[in-house]
Write a protein that holds these residues in place. Structure first.
Motif, PDB file in Angstrom:
ATOM      1  N   ASP A 126       0.731  -1.293   0.083  1.00  0.00           N
ATOM      2  CA  ASP A 126      -0.064  -0.095   0.052  1.00  0.00           C
ATOM      3  C   ASP A 126       0.969   1.252  -0.006  1.00  0.00           C
ATOM      4  O   ASP A 126       0.574   2.211  -0.700  1.00  0.00           O
ATOM      5  CB  ASP A 126      -0.945  -0.075   1.253  1.00  0.00           C
ATOM      6  CG  ASP A 126      -1.984  -1.007   1.112  1.00  0.00           C
ATOM      7  OD1 ASP A 126      -2.367  -1.479  -0.072  1.00  0.00           O
ATOM      8  OD2 ASP A 126      -2.665  -1.312   2.153  1.00  0.00           O
ATOM      9  N   GLU A 127       1.889   1.246   0.859  1.00  0.00           N
ATOM     10  CA  GLU A 127       2.730   2.424   0.848  1.00  0.00           C
ATOM     11  C   GLU A 127       3.515   2.371  -0.395  1.00  0.00           C
ATOM     12  O   GLU A 127       3.721   3.737  -0.752  1.00  0.00           O
ATOM     13  CB  GLU A 127       3.848   2.370   2.092  1.00  0.00           C
ATOM     14  CG  GLU A 127       3.249   2.756   3.377  1.00  0.00           C
ATOM     15  CD  GLU A 127       4.136   2.658   4.510  1.00  0.00           C
ATOM     16  OE1 GLU A 127       5.417   2.845   4.223  1.00  0.00           O
ATOM     17  OE2 GLU A 127       4.001   2.521   5.732  1.00  0.00           O
ATOM     18  N   LEU A 128       3.980   1.584  -1.048  1.00  0.00           N
ATOM     19  CA  LEU A 128       4.524   1.670  -2.442  1.00  0.00           C
ATOM     20  C   LEU A 128       3.807   2.332  -3.414  1.00  0.00           C
ATOM     21  O   LEU A 128       4.051   3.232  -4.319  1.00  0.00           O
ATOM     22  CB  LEU A 128       5.068   0.231  -2.709  1.00  0.00           C
ATOM     23  CG  LEU A 128       6.034  -0.467  -2.259  1.00  0.00           C
ATOM     24  CD1 LEU A 128       6.082  -2.077  -2.439  1.00  0.00           C
ATOM     25  CD2 LEU A 128       7.218   0.180  -2.572  1.00  0.00           C
ATOM     26  N   SER A 129       2.499   2.022  -3.509  1.00  0.00           N
ATOM     27  CA  SER A 129       1.462   2.668  -4.397  1.00  0.00           C
ATOM     28  C   SER A 129       1.078   4.091  -4.109  1.00  0.00           C
ATOM     29  O   SER A 129       1.243   4.875  -5.009  1.00  0.00           O
ATOM     30  CB  SER A 129       0.361   1.993  -4.564  1.00  0.00           C
ATOM     31  OG  SER A 129      -0.686   2.272  -5.263  1.00  0.00           O
ATOM     32  N   LYS A 130       1.191   4.263  -2.836  1.00  0.00           N
ATOM     33  CA  LYS A 130       0.997   5.744  -2.509  1.00  0.00           C
ATOM     34  C   LYS A 130       2.031   6.473  -2.722  1.00  0.00           C
ATOM     35  O   LYS A 130       2.054   7.684  -3.410  1.00  0.00           O
ATOM     36  CB  LYS A 130       0.582   5.895  -0.872  1.00  0.00           C
ATOM     37  CG  LYS A 130      -0.538   5.271  -0.462  1.00  0.00           C
ATOM     38  CD  LYS A 130      -0.915   5.479   0.972  1.00  0.00           C
ATOM     39  CE  LYS A 130      -2.296   4.721   1.309  1.00  0.00           C
ATOM     40  NZ  LYS A 130      -2.343   4.781   2.806  1.00  0.00           N
ATOM     41  N   MET A 131       3.433   5.810  -2.692  1.00  0.00           N
ATOM     42  CA  MET A 131       4.541   6.674  -3.066  1.00  0.00           C
ATOM     43  C   MET A 131       4.816   6.987  -4.450  1.00  0.00           C
ATOM     44  O   MET A 131       5.009   7.965  -4.971  1.00  0.00           O
ATOM     45  CB  MET A 131       5.565   5.927  -2.427  1.00  0.00           C
ATOM     46  CG  MET A 131       7.029   6.370  -3.031  1.00  0.00           C
ATOM     47  SD  MET A 131       8.372   4.988  -2.647  1.00  0.00           S
ATOM     48  CE  MET A 131       7.980   3.969  -4.137  1.00  0.00           C
ATOM     49  N   VAL A 132       4.196   5.973  -5.334  1.00  0.00           N
ATOM     50  CA  VAL A 132       4.453   6.331  -6.920  1.00  0.00           C
ATOM     51  C   VAL A 132       3.310   7.427  -6.822  1.00  0.00           C
ATOM     52  O   VAL A 132       3.372   8.034  -7.795  1.00  0.00           O
ATOM     53  CB  VAL A 132       4.104   4.821  -7.489  1.00  0.00           C
ATOM     54  CG1 VAL A 132       3.847   5.131  -9.053  1.00  0.00           C
ATOM     55  CG2 VAL A 132       5.241   3.914  -7.188  1.00  0.00           C
ATOM     56  N   GLY A 133       2.179   7.056  -6.513  1.00  0.00           N
ATOM     57  CA  GLY A 133       1.200   8.152  -6.677  1.00  0.00           C
ATOM     58  C   GLY A 133       1.468   9.449  -6.379  1.00  0.00           C
ATOM     59  O   GLY A 133       1.318  10.646  -7.173  1.00  0.00           O
ATOM     60  N   THR A 134       2.385   9.711  -5.268  1.00  0.00           N
ATOM     61  CA  THR A 134       2.920  11.031  -4.838  1.00  0.00           C
ATOM     62  C   THR A 134       3.725  11.277  -5.836  1.00  0.00           C
ATOM     63  O   THR A 134       4.069  12.611  -6.425  1.00  0.00           O
ATOM     64  CB  THR A 134       3.532  11.059  -3.520  1.00  0.00           C
ATOM     65  OG1 THR A 134       2.679  10.555  -2.490  1.00  0.00           O
ATOM     66  CG2 THR A 134       4.335  12.356  -3.143  1.00  0.00           C
ATOM     67  N   ALA A 135       4.774  10.750  -6.491  1.00  0.00           N
ATOM     68  CA  ALA A 135       5.728  11.033  -7.479  1.00  0.00           C
ATOM     69  C   ALA A 135       4.831  11.426  -8.786  1.00  0.00           C
ATOM     70  O   ALA A 135       5.539  12.228  -9.380  1.00  0.00           O
ATOM     71  CB  ALA A 135       6.635   9.725  -7.851  1.00  0.00           C
ATOM     72  N   HIS A 136       3.911  10.887  -9.143  1.00  0.00           N
ATOM     73  CA  HIS A 136       3.067  11.507 -10.282  1.00  0.00           C
ATOM     74  C   HIS A 136       2.460  12.692 -10.119  1.00  0.00           C
ATOM     75  O   HIS A 136       2.564  13.656 -10.905  1.00  0.00           O
ATOM     76  CB  HIS A 136       1.836  10.468 -10.433  1.00  0.00           C
ATOM     77  CG  HIS A 136       2.316   9.226 -11.208  1.00  0.00           C
ATOM     78  ND1 HIS A 136       2.243   9.083 -12.539  1.00  0.00           N
ATOM     79  CD2 HIS A 136       2.859   7.964 -10.704  1.00  0.00           C
ATOM     80  CE1 HIS A 136       2.725   7.835 -12.989  1.00  0.00           C
ATOM     81  NE2 HIS A 136       2.829   7.065 -12.017  1.00  0.00           N
ATOM     82  N   GLU A 137       2.081  12.953  -8.799  1.00  0.00           N
ATOM     83  CA  GLU A 137       1.722  14.274  -8.391  1.00  0.00           C
ATOM     84  C   GLU A 137       2.784  15.453  -8.349  1.00  0.00           C
ATOM     85  O   GLU A 137       2.586  16.647  -8.972  1.00  0.00           O
ATOM     86  CB  GLU A 137       1.096  14.490  -7.175  1.00  0.00           C
ATOM     87  CG  GLU A 137      -0.089  13.603  -6.740  1.00  0.00           C
ATOM     88  CD  GLU A 137      -0.710  13.582  -5.288  1.00  0.00           C
ATOM     89  OE1 GLU A 137      -0.215  14.133  -4.428  1.00  0.00           O
ATOM     90  OE2 GLU A 137      -1.632  12.784  -5.245  1.00  0.00           O
ATOM     91  N   MET A 138       3.970  15.144  -8.092  1.00  0.00           N
ATOM     92  CA  MET A 138       5.028  15.951  -8.215  1.00  0.00           C
ATOM     93  C   MET A 138       5.792  16.149  -9.425  1.00  0.00           C
ATOM     94  O   MET A 138       6.213  17.215  -9.667  1.00  0.00           O
ATOM     95  CB  MET A 138       6.382  15.290  -7.325  1.00  0.00           C
ATOM     96  CG  MET A 138       5.992  15.319  -5.820  1.00  0.00           C
ATOM     97  SD  MET A 138       7.175  14.163  -5.013  1.00  0.00           S
ATOM     98  CE  MET A 138       8.619  15.274  -5.194  1.00  0.00           C
ATOM     99  N   PHE A 139       5.578  15.188 -10.509  1.00  0.00           N
ATOM    100  CA  PHE A 139       6.091  15.054 -11.719  1.00  0.00           C
ATOM    101  C   PHE A 139       4.987  14.845 -12.873  1.00  0.00           C
ATOM    102  O   PHE A 139       5.036  13.683 -13.333  1.00  0.00           O
ATOM    103  CB  PHE A 139       7.321  14.467 -11.948  1.00  0.00           C
ATOM    104  CG  PHE A 139       8.409  14.711 -10.946  1.00  0.00           C
ATOM    105  CD1 PHE A 139       9.213  15.938 -11.527  1.00  0.00           C
ATOM    106  CD2 PHE A 139       8.610  14.222  -9.829  1.00  0.00           C
ATOM    107  CE1 PHE A 139      10.289  16.411 -10.508  1.00  0.00           C
ATOM    108  CE2 PHE A 139       9.804  14.396  -8.982  1.00  0.00           C
ATOM    109  CZ  PHE A 139      10.587  15.676  -9.382  1.00  0.00           C
TER     110      PHE A 139
END
Length: 120
Positions: free
Chosen positions: A47-60
């Protein structure tokens, strides 16, 4: 799974915009004890991995990760380099990931190092 197909799936995870599709990639790719750490992020578990990737998409938004160069491999370790860019544009960041594989062959841990990043 070969090291190349494993790396391809890893970058597919980073580039997947859809949370449900990304969760499927993570479940297939990562072991239950999944751990990721780099200078910007730290995640444990699917779950944390998926949230982390989602955050990267928001940042970039609109940017994609791509593997560069060959994959180094020994024992249960892999190492590859990557870049982050918008399609058709020069990379804005790049780095090196050191990967530990679980006995199952799935990803157990990824430690990321940033080789170059956007100026602040």
């Amino acid at each position: 799974m070969t090291s190349t197909s494993l790396a391809d799936q890893y970058f597919a995870m980073w580039n997947c915009d859809d949370a449900d599709d990304r969760a499927k990639i993570i479940a297939d790719l990562w072991g239950d004890e999944a751990m990721y750490v780099d200078p910007s992020f730290e995640a444990t578990g699917h779950d944390e991995l998926s949230k982390m990737v989602g955050t990267a998409h928001e940042m970039f938004p609109g940017f994609r990760f791509a593997r560069t160069g060959e994959i180094d491999e020994h024992h249960n370790r892999l190492r590859w380099t990557w870049e982050l860019a918008q399609p058709g544009q020069p990379a804005v960041a790049g780095g090196t990931d050191v990967v530990t594989l679980a006995p199952s062959g799935k990803l157990l841990e990824v430690v990321g190092f940033i080789d170059f990043a956007p100026a602040h």
